[in-house]
Enzyme design. Structure first.
Site, short mmCIF file in Angstrom:
data_model
loop_
_atom_site.label_atom_id
_atom_site.label_comp_id
_atom_site.label_asym_id
_atom_site.label_seq_id
_atom_site.Cartn_x
_atom_site.Cartn_y
_atom_site.Cartn_z
N ARG A 145 42.33 27.74 0.08
CA ARG A 145 41.77 27.41 1.40
C ARG A 145 40.55 28.26 1.76
NH1 ARG A 145 44.39 24.74 5.12
NH2 ARG A 145 43.59 26.08 6.77
N ASN B 116 44.67 30.57 16.11
CA ASN B 116 44.48 30.78 14.67
C ASN B 116 45.16 32.04 14.14
OD1 ASN B 116 41.13 29.31 14.46
ND2 ASN B 116 43.13 28.39 14.08
N LEU C 205 40.70 18.19 21.23
CA LEU C 205 39.81 19.28 21.66
C LEU C 205 40.33 20.66 21.28
CD1 LEU C 205 38.60 18.10 25.18
CD2 LEU C 205 37.36 18.08 23.02
N ASP D 89 36.13 21.60 11.51
CA ASP D 89 37.47 21.35 10.99
C ASP D 89 37.42 20.75 9.58
OD1 ASP D 89 40.18 21.34 11.03
OD2 ASP D 89 40.38 19.68 12.45
C1 FPP Z 1 39.01 24.96 10.54
O1 FPP Z 1 39.32 24.34 9.30
C2 FPP Z 1 38.12 26.12 10.32
C3 FPP Z 1 38.35 27.41 10.77
C4 FPP Z 1 39.54 27.77 11.56
C5 FPP Z 1 37.42 28.49 10.46
C6 FPP Z 1 35.98 28.18 10.64
C7 FPP Z 1 35.13 29.33 10.21
C8 FPP Z 1 34.00 29.22 9.47
C9 FPP Z 1 33.43 27.94 9.02
C10 FPP Z 1 33.24 30.46 9.13
C11 FPP Z 1 32.16 30.65 10.14
C12 FPP Z 1 31.54 31.97 10.10
C13 FPP Z 1 30.97 32.61 11.18
C14 FPP Z 1 30.28 33.93 11.00
C15 FPP Z 1 31.03 32.09 12.54
P1 FPP Z 1 40.82 24.33 8.80
O2 FPP Z 1 41.08 25.55 8.00
O3 FPP Z 1 41.73 24.15 9.98
O4 FPP Z 1 40.83 23.06 7.90
P2 FPP Z 1 42.12 22.13 7.63
O5 FPP Z 1 42.42 21.44 8.93
O6 FPP Z 1 41.61 21.19 6.58
O7 FPP Z 1 43.23 23.00 7.16
#
Ligand code: FPP
Length: 255
Positions: free
Chosen positions: A40, A75, A202, A27
């Site tokens: 982002r 998501n 969670l 996160d």
């Molecule tokens: C949450 O941060 C992150 C995600 C929903 C995406 C996670 C994906 C990756 C790190 C890429 C991984 C790649 C593979 C191949 C598995 P957020 O966007 O919710 O952050 P925020 O809460 O600060 O907005």
């Protein structure tokens, strides 16, 4: 400052007391990007680099299984451009990194309902799973379109169908049987869950599997999560006294 190079496992960690399975909620990508003045998606790109190094770190330090929450059933509600970017990023990473991960002995698997994913991504997923099925250095499990409630619902539905067909007696439905119908069947439950970015929830992740898991929350945004932070999480883990609902069985790892 400390003396660890982090290439090899820090010497203060007890190798006999490492988690056998670490689950991560990655996160803070968006907030990391915003703080740097980037869109982002730049956070997701950097977050993927972080994840890649964590897989390698688990291998280097002797942690056999890592499960990462890459995309939840919720998501899809993000802006279309961000969803598209993430799906393309997964596909590109699989295509670009597969050979190297295979060489390093990484076994890749996926949990979640993969059926709504674009067919080109599903093809890369199938290819990666098949190509790495016999690798044993580290098991890298990726949760995509994963939601724990959906996982439990599909398990209930499948078991109900088997009961209706007369293949399973209602009295035979026990915890072991339910586990066989989860996406994680055959994988031991996580010993340690890590969530970055200071959020303390969670978010529909592995609700059944985390029943006795130790939790570690860090304020660090995912793109900044590095081996030093992982080390800290493992130090905390090794100080925990895991009792699994009983009285104290043994000294805590650090004790
Ligand atoms: C949450 O941060 C992150 C995600 C929903 C995406 C996670 C994906 C990756 C790190 C890429 C991984 C790649 C593979 C191949 C598995 P957020 O966007 O919710 O952050 P925020 O809460 O600060 O907005």
């Amino acid at each position: 400052m400390n003396n660890f190079d982090y290439v090899t496992r820090p010497t203060d960690l007890d190798p006999d007391c490492l988690p056998q399975h670490v689950a991560v909620i990655m996160d803070g990508n968006g907030r990391w990007a915003k703080r740097q003045g980037f869109p982002r998606i730049a956070g997701h790109r950097q977050g993927a680099r972080t994840l890649k190094d964590l897989v390698r770190c688990c291998k280097d330090w002797g942690i056999p299984t890592l499960t990462a929450y890459a995309f939840s059933t919720e998501n899809w509600r993000r802006p279309l451009e961000e969803v598209d970017f993430l799906l393309v990023l997964f596909e590109r990473l699989l295509r670009q990194e597969l050979a190297e991960m295979d060489r390093e002995g990484v076994r890749i698997s996926f949990i979640g309902d993969l059926s709504p994913l674009p067919s080109s991504l599903r093809k890369e997923i199938d290819r990666a799973v098949l190509a790495t099925a016999n690798n044993r250095a580290v098991h890298f499990n990726v949760a995509v379109n994963y939601g724990s409630r959906a996982e439990l619902t599909q398990a209930c539905r499948q078991i109900a169908e088997q009961v209706q067909l007369g293949n399973i007696e209602p009295g035979a439905v026990d915890e072991q049987l339910i586990e066989q119908y989860l996406y994680t069947a055959g994988t031991p439950d996580p010993d340690l869950l890590i969530r970055s970015s200071g959020e303390l929830r969670l978010s529909n992740y592995l609700l059944w599997q985390l029943a006795y898991t130790e939790f570690y929350f860090t304020d660090v945004f995912w793109p900044d999560f590095d081996r030093a932070v992982f080390h800290e999480a493992l130090q905390h883990y090794q100080m925990r006294d895991r009792r699994f609902g009983t009285v104290k069985l043994k000294q805590p790892c650090a004790g």
